[in-house]
Design a protein around this motif. Structure first.
Motif, mmCIF file in Angstrom:
data_model
loop_
_atom_site.group_PDB
_atom_site.id
_atom_site.type_symbol
_atom_site.label_atom_id
_atom_site.label_comp_id
_atom_site.label_asym_id
_atom_site.label_seq_id
_atom_site.Cartn_x
_atom_site.Cartn_y
_atom_site.Cartn_z
ATOM 1 N N ALA A 128 0.834 -1.208 0.000
ATOM 2 C CA ALA A 128 0.000 0.000 0.000
ATOM 3 C C ALA A 128 0.868 1.258 0.000
ATOM 4 O O ALA A 128 0.587 2.219 -0.721
ATOM 5 N N TYR A 129 1.944 1.242 0.801
ATOM 6 C CA TYR A 129 2.842 2.400 0.803
ATOM 7 C C TYR A 129 3.538 2.566 -0.550
ATOM 8 O O TYR A 129 3.733 3.704 -1.012
ATOM 9 N N LEU A 130 3.899 1.471 -1.176
ATOM 10 C CA LEU A 130 4.503 1.570 -2.516
ATOM 11 C C LEU A 130 3.532 2.213 -3.499
ATOM 12 O O LEU A 130 3.928 3.052 -4.310
ATOM 13 N N LYS A 131 2.275 1.824 -3.418
ATOM 14 C CA LYS A 131 1.276 2.401 -4.318
ATOM 15 C C LYS A 131 1.064 3.882 -4.046
ATOM 16 O O LYS A 131 0.648 4.626 -4.926
ATOM 17 N N LYS A 132 1.369 4.307 -2.815
ATOM 18 C CA LYS A 132 1.300 5.731 -2.460
ATOM 19 C C LYS A 132 2.583 6.467 -2.835
ATOM 20 O O LYS A 132 2.703 7.654 -2.554
ATOM 21 N N GLN A 133 3.557 5.737 -3.396
ATOM 22 C CA GLN A 133 4.863 6.301 -3.745
ATOM 23 C C GLN A 133 5.664 6.678 -2.497
ATOM 24 O O GLN A 133 6.490 7.597 -2.535
ATOM 25 N N ASP A 134 5.417 5.973 -1.387
ATOM 26 C CA ASP A 134 6.123 6.226 -0.128
ATOM 27 C C ASP A 134 7.103 5.068 0.101
ATOM 28 O O ASP A 134 6.832 4.134 0.854
ATOM 29 N N LYS A 135 8.244 5.173 -0.575
ATOM 30 C CA LYS A 135 9.243 4.100 -0.536
ATOM 31 C C LYS A 135 9.810 3.852 0.871
ATOM 32 O O LYS A 135 9.943 2.689 1.261
ATOM 33 N N PRO A 136 10.136 4.893 1.666
ATOM 34 C CA PRO A 136 10.688 4.615 3.007
ATOM 35 C C PRO A 136 9.738 3.794 3.886
ATOM 36 O O PRO A 136 10.169 2.842 4.539
ATOM 37 N N ASN A 137 8.456 4.132 3.916
ATOM 38 C CA ASN A 137 7.507 3.358 4.724
ATOM 39 C C ASN A 137 7.256 1.980 4.129
ATOM 40 O O ASN A 137 7.015 1.021 4.860
ATOM 41 N N ALA A 138 7.309 1.889 2.812
ATOM 42 C CA ALA A 138 7.175 0.574 2.178
ATOM 43 C C ALA A 138 8.322 -0.331 2.624
ATOM 44 O O ALA A 138 8.100 -1.470 3.058
ATOM 45 N N GLN A 139 9.545 0.181 2.532
ATOM 46 C CA GLN A 139 10.713 -0.615 2.939
ATOM 47 C C GLN A 139 10.625 -1.022 4.405
ATOM 48 O O GLN A 139 10.919 -2.166 4.751
ATOM 49 N N LEU A 140 10.216 -0.103 5.251
ATOM 50 C CA LEU A 140 10.092 -0.388 6.674
ATOM 51 C C LEU A 140 9.149 -1.571 6.917
ATOM 52 O O LEU A 140 9.452 -2.478 7.696
ATOM 53 N N ASN A 141 8.038 -1.597 6.223
ATOM 54 C CA ASN A 141 7.060 -2.665 6.427
ATOM 55 C C ASN A 141 7.483 -3.970 5.770
ATOM 56 O O ASN A 141 7.234 -5.045 6.323
ATOM 57 N N TYR A 142 8.132 -3.896 4.619
ATOM 58 C CA TYR A 142 8.673 -5.131 4.021
ATOM 59 C C TYR A 142 9.756 -5.724 4.924
ATOM 60 O O TYR A 142 9.832 -6.942 5.090
ATOM 61 N N LYS A 143 10.580 -4.872 5.523
ATOM 62 C CA LYS A 143 11.605 -5.368 6.460
ATOM 63 C C LYS A 143 10.957 -6.026 7.676
ATOM 64 O O LYS A 143 11.431 -7.054 8.164
#
Length: 164
Positions: A128-143
């Motif tokens: 969902a964060y990736l779709k929002k173009q929010d790479k830092p939060n996307a990475q945090l959640n994938y980690k």
């Protein structure tokens, strides 16, 4: 779905166009009725009950879900609660309501559940964060997904792609 009881020469065919339809309880009730045994009526699907309410208004829909959980467990099936919330979040995510989907997924990962299911919830938050173009939060959640379940190959692969 096709279910057969060869000993009693019974076959039941069930069809639905609803996602996440929990047919096992319905199948068991049908077989019991056909065998003149006591019938246990299956509980209602939490997912089917909340998804449109959450889509219309996430905060009100999630408040409704909390009310069902607190006051209506006798009527609704909470046996795979994280699955129902994840399915609801995916339903919302497919409609591009990213912030609302994140709220639902966050509620799901806060539950006591199998690590793989919790990791999948974090993976979906990352999506969902990736779709929002929010790479830092996307990475945090994938980690977080990988930390909980190192075998989550999808999250590992996405993290590798994001690192490039």
């Amino acid at each position: 779905m096709l279910y057969s009881d060869l000993k009693r020469d019974l076959t039941v065919v069930m069809m639905t166009n609803n996602q996440q339809m929990k047919v096992d309880g319905i199948k068991n009730a049908i077989f019991s009725a056909l065998a003149n045994q006591p019938v246990s009526v299956p509980k209602k699907s939490v997912y089917l009950e909340i998804r449109d309410k959450v889509l219309a208004n996430a905060d009100k829909g999630l408040a409704y879900y909390r009310d069902l959980k607190a006051n209506h467990q006798d009527s609704y099936d909470f046996t795979f609660e994280i699955g129902d919330l994840i399915s609801t979040g995916k339903y919302i995510l497919r409609r591009n309501k990213f912030d609302d989907a994140i709220k639902v997924f966050q509620m799901a990962v806060a539950l006591k559940a199998k690590p793989a299911d919790i990791a999948y919830g974090y993976e979906l938050i990352g999506e969902a964060y990736l779709k929002k173009q929010d790479k830092p939060n996307a990475q945090l959640n994938y980690k977080q997904a990988v930390a909980i379940d190192p075998n989550n190959k999808n999250a590992v692969g996405i993290l590798q792609q994001l690192a490039k």
